[in-house]
Design an enzyme around this catalytic site. Structure first.
Site, short mmCIF file in Angstrom:
data_model
loop_
_atom_site.label_atom_id
_atom_site.label_comp_id
_atom_site.label_asym_id
_atom_site.label_seq_id
_atom_site.Cartn_x
_atom_site.Cartn_y
_atom_site.Cartn_z
N ASP A 46 0.87 -1.19 0.00
CA ASP A 46 0.00 0.00 0.00
C ASP A 46 0.90 1.23 0.00
O ASP A 46 2.10 1.13 0.27
CB ASP A 46 -0.93 0.02 1.25
N LEU A 93 -7.17 -5.15 -3.54
CA LEU A 93 -8.15 -4.25 -2.91
C LEU A 93 -7.94 -2.81 -3.34
O LEU A 93 -8.78 -1.95 -3.05
CB LEU A 93 -7.99 -4.31 -1.39
N TYR A 182 -16.84 4.78 -12.05
CA TYR A 182 -16.31 3.74 -11.14
C TYR A 182 -16.93 2.38 -11.47
O TYR A 182 -16.22 1.40 -11.70
CB TYR A 182 -16.63 4.17 -9.71
N ASP A 334 -27.43 8.03 -8.51
CA ASP A 334 -27.40 7.12 -7.37
C ASP A 334 -27.97 5.75 -7.71
O ASP A 334 -28.81 5.63 -8.61
CB ASP A 334 -28.19 7.74 -6.21
N1 LIG Z 1 -16.00 -0.97 1.77
C1 LIG Z 1 -16.98 -1.34 0.96
O1 LIG Z 1 -18.12 -1.44 1.37
C2 LIG Z 1 -16.72 -1.64 -0.47
C3 LIG Z 1 -17.86 -1.79 -1.27
C4 LIG Z 1 -17.68 -2.15 -2.60
C5 LIG Z 1 -16.41 -2.35 -3.11
N2 LIG Z 1 -15.33 -2.21 -2.31
C6 LIG Z 1 -14.01 -2.45 -2.92
O2 LIG Z 1 -13.15 -3.08 -1.99
C7 LIG Z 1 -11.82 -2.60 -2.15
C8 LIG Z 1 -11.28 -2.07 -0.82
O3 LIG Z 1 -12.15 -1.08 -0.33
P1 LIG Z 1 -11.93 -0.32 1.05
O4 LIG Z 1 -13.27 0.03 1.55
O5 LIG Z 1 -11.00 -1.06 1.91
O6 LIG Z 1 -11.24 1.03 0.52
P2 LIG Z 1 -9.96 1.83 1.07
O7 LIG Z 1 -9.88 3.10 0.29
O8 LIG Z 1 -10.01 1.93 2.54
O9 LIG Z 1 -8.74 0.88 0.67
C9 LIG Z 1 -8.09 0.88 -0.57
C10 LIG Z 1 -6.59 0.91 -0.31
O10 LIG Z 1 -5.92 0.79 -1.57
C11 LIG Z 1 -4.79 1.63 -1.53
N3 LIG Z 1 -4.41 2.01 -2.90
C12 LIG Z 1 -5.18 2.67 -3.80
N4 LIG Z 1 -4.48 2.85 -4.94
C13 LIG Z 1 -3.26 2.29 -4.75
C14 LIG Z 1 -2.11 2.19 -5.56
N5 LIG Z 1 -2.08 2.71 -6.79
N6 LIG Z 1 -1.03 1.54 -5.07
C15 LIG Z 1 -1.04 1.02 -3.81
N7 LIG Z 1 -2.12 1.10 -2.98
C16 LIG Z 1 -3.21 1.74 -3.45
C17 LIG Z 1 -5.23 2.85 -0.73
O11 LIG Z 1 -4.12 3.57 -0.20
C18 LIG Z 1 -6.11 2.21 0.34
O12 LIG Z 1 -5.38 1.95 1.51
C19 LIG Z 1 -11.88 -1.57 -3.28
O13 LIG Z 1 -11.52 -2.19 -4.49
C20 LIG Z 1 -13.33 -1.16 -3.33
O14 LIG Z 1 -13.71 -0.75 -4.63
C21 LIG Z 1 -15.46 -1.84 -1.00
O1 LIG Z 2 -23.35 12.64 4.06
C1 LIG Z 2 -23.88 11.82 3.27
C2 LIG Z 2 -23.16 10.83 2.53
C3 LIG Z 2 -23.85 9.98 1.69
N1 LIG Z 2 -25.22 10.04 1.56
C4 LIG Z 2 -25.95 9.04 0.73
O2 LIG Z 2 -25.78 7.77 1.34
C5 LIG Z 2 -25.81 6.74 0.35
C6 LIG Z 2 -24.61 5.83 0.54
O3 LIG Z 2 -23.43 6.52 0.27
P1 LIG Z 2 -21.96 5.89 0.33
O4 LIG Z 2 -21.02 7.05 0.44
O5 LIG Z 2 -21.84 4.86 1.35
O6 LIG Z 2 -21.77 5.27 -1.12
P2 LIG Z 2 -22.64 4.26 -2.02
O7 LIG Z 2 -23.35 3.25 -1.20
O8 LIG Z 2 -23.49 5.07 -2.92
O9 LIG Z 2 -21.50 3.62 -2.88
C7 LIG Z 2 -20.49 2.82 -2.29
O10 LIG Z 2 -20.92 1.52 -2.49
C8 LIG Z 2 -20.11 0.48 -2.83
C9 LIG Z 2 -18.63 0.76 -3.01
O11 LIG Z 2 -18.19 0.31 -4.25
C10 LIG Z 2 -18.14 2.10 -2.74
O12 LIG Z 2 -17.54 2.05 -1.49
C11 LIG Z 2 -19.15 3.17 -2.88
O13 LIG Z 2 -19.25 3.42 -4.25
C12 LIG Z 2 -25.94 7.45 -0.99
O14 LIG Z 2 -27.29 7.48 -1.37
C13 LIG Z 2 -25.47 8.87 -0.70
O15 LIG Z 2 -26.04 9.83 -1.57
C14 LIG Z 2 -25.93 11.01 2.29
O16 LIG Z 2 -27.16 11.10 2.18
N2 LIG Z 2 -25.23 11.85 3.11
#
Ligand SMILES: NC(=O)c1ccc[n+]([C@@H]2O[C@H](COP(=O)([O-])OP(=O)(O)OC[C@H]3O[C@@H](n4cnc5c(N)ncnc54)[C@H](O)[C@@H]3O)[C@@H](O)[C@H]2O)c1
Ligand SMILES: O=c1ccn([C@@H]2O[C@H](COP(=O)(O)OP(=O)(O)O[C@H]3OC[C@@H](O)[C@H](O)[C@H]3O)[C@@H](O)[C@H]2O)c(=O)[nH]1
EC number: 4.1.1.35
Length: 386
Positions: A46, A93, A182, A334
């Site tokens: 990372d 990730l 995205y 959205d």
């Molecule tokens: N958290 C969720 O609910 C959620 C939902 C849908 C998809 N995802 C997917 O899961 C994965 C991880 O999500 P997260 O919530 O942990 O996000 P996050 O942003 O906390 O973690 C992503 C990590 O990747 C690292 N990173 C990004 N670009 C990089 C690069 N070029 N080189 C090295 N490191 C790099 C960032 O520094 C960060 O620490 C992502 O691919 C995201 O799209 C997460």
């Molecule tokens: O302050 C806020 C932030 C967000 N929202 C709303 O809350 C909902 C959820 O927002 P999030 O920021 O969690 O993002 P979303 O659920 O839309 O998308 C996420 O879902 C899956 C992953 O791939 C990504 O981590 C992200 O794209 C959206 O409808 C957004 O408009 C608010 O109403 N107020």
């Protein structure tokens, strides 16, 4: 450690995992799980390591020697292929994954989620290494039901909204709605991974997380992230609660989401890691269909839970409506509703989420309060330079 067995009763052999994006929210929880409950080794890649510092130092920790941090940016670092070759399994990730970036930094979003992931897929395929790639529930986009008339009874029929890995279409908005940059980049990398499996025999698993939430998610603006930054909803609402500001409901907070506790979701990922025969070649929804709320209901529940864990009464007007244009800028759109179908993950891995929304918010907001309340108080009290 007693012999651990997989779902088919076979002993699990220790492996080395190359985890890209290990310093993020999901990565930090996965590293924690792998260190505390398994004998596997992790090469943690990372640009940042703040969220896994507690696993790296001091070197007297019981897992010292099983986790190694490599600070690198996969966009331009020749060490990447060597690290993938050293491991049995790669988990990718790394991504830009906050909605505030999709329409304001669409180029960075597309590069991060598609172009930068390409070499990872290529190196895994060429070196016959297994890959677990993190995609998203956003690849489904909008539900079919959202296009029906508002009063259509079909909107209540699960056939029009439940999201299934093998049959649901991917429905995005127009190109001007850059929100979908995205989802579209994630969809194309999924197709590429799938094609590498079909044409070149890549052993892969694709994960589609449905709003995983918990401690260490994103950042609190002005404390451990930029003051003007806009994280995902859990951190936005936590920040508002910590600062005693009303929670902002984008376009009235009518969108629906299902939230799953990070610790439940990590159990699913561990099952994928340790049961390759059951996980390879599959795409898995990972979410909690029982935890569905509108964003407005989420705001109300978080307000109630936060008052309980902090002991501070909630504001008289705890929420305020804002337009998406004001909050995210031009080009935001959205997903209306996200219910994961759980048939495939149930059949292949026997996984089910356990934690209710109330319980997961209680433990998460207890963490947010303990971690940030003092820092916020200090930052508010700090006299501004004259
Ligand atoms: N958290 C969720 O609910 C959620 C939902 C849908 C998809 N995802 C997917 O899961 C994965 C991880 O999500 P997260 O919530 O942990 O996000 P996050 O942003 O906390 O973690 C992503 C990590 O990747 C690292 N990173 C990004 N670009 C990089 C690069 N070029 N080189 C090295 N490191 C790099 C960032 O520094 C960060 O620490 C992502 O691919 C995201 O799209 C997460
Ligand atoms: O302050 C806020 C932030 C967000 N929202 C709303 O809350 C909902 C959820 O927002 P999030 O920021 O969690 O993002 P979303 O659920 O839309 O998308 C996420 O879902 C899956 C992953 O791939 C990504 O981590 C992200 O794209 C959206 O409808 C957004 O408009 C608010 O109403 N107020």
């Amino acid at each position: 450690m007693a012999t651990r067995t997989d779902l088919d009763g076979r002993p699990i052999k220790p492996i080395t995992i190359c985890m890209i994006g290990a310093g993020g929210f999901i990565g930090s929880h996965l590293c924690e799980k792998l260190m505390s409950e398994t004998p596997h080794k992790v090469l943690a890649l990372d640009v940042y390591n703040d969220k896994i510092k507690h696993l790296l130092e001091p070197d007297t920790l019981p897992w010292a020697g099983r986790i190694q941090f490599h600070r690198l940016n996969i966009k331009h670092d020749s060490r990447l292929e060597g690290l993938i070759k050293m491991a049995d399994l790669t988990i990718n990730l790394a991504a830009i994954c906050t909605p505030a970036d999709y329409n304001t930094r669409p180029l960075d979003t597309i590069y991060s989620n598609f172009i930068d992931a390409l070499p990872v897929v290529k190196y895994c395929s060429e070196n016959n290494k297994r890959l677990i790639h993190f995609s998203t529930c956003e690849v489904y986009g909008k539900t079919i039901g959202s296009f029906l008339p508002k009063d259509s009874p079909l909107r209540q029929d699960p056939a029009y909204y439940v999201l299934k890995e093998d049959t649901s279409p991917c429905i995005f908005g127009s190109i001007e709605k850059q929100r979908w940059s995205y989802a579209c980049a994630k969809q194309l990398i999924e197709r590429l991974v799938y094609a590498e499996g079909a044409e070149n025999g890549l052993e892969f698993t694709i994960v589609r997380p449905f709003n995983w939430i918990g401690p260490r998610m994103d950042f609190i603006p002005g404390i451990d992230g930029p003051s003007e930054g806009v994280p995902r909803v859990l951190a936005c609402f936590s920040n508002n609660l910590l600062r005693r500001e009303p929670l902002k409901l984008v376009d009235g907070g009518q969108s629906q989401r299902t939230f799953v506790y990070i610790k439940d979701a990590i159990e699913a990922v561990l099952l994928m890691i340790e049961n390759p025969d059951r996980a390879n070649g599959h795409i898995f929804n990972v979410g909690n269909p029982n935890n569905e709320v509108t964003v407005r209901q989420l705001a109300e529940m978080m307000t109630e839970v936060y008052a309980k864990v902090s002991g501070e009464p909630s504001l008289e007007s705890p929420t305020i409506d804002v337009s998406s244009k004001e909050f995210y800028g031009e080009g935001y759109d959205d997903s209306d509703k996200r219910i994961p179908d759980m048939t495939i993950i149930n059949k292949q891995l026997g996984w089910n989420p356990k934690t209710s929304l109330w319980d997961l918010l209680e433990s998460t907001l207890t963490y947010q309060h303990r971690t940030y309340a003092e820092a916020i108080k200090k930052s508010i009290a700090k006299p501004t330079a004259s």
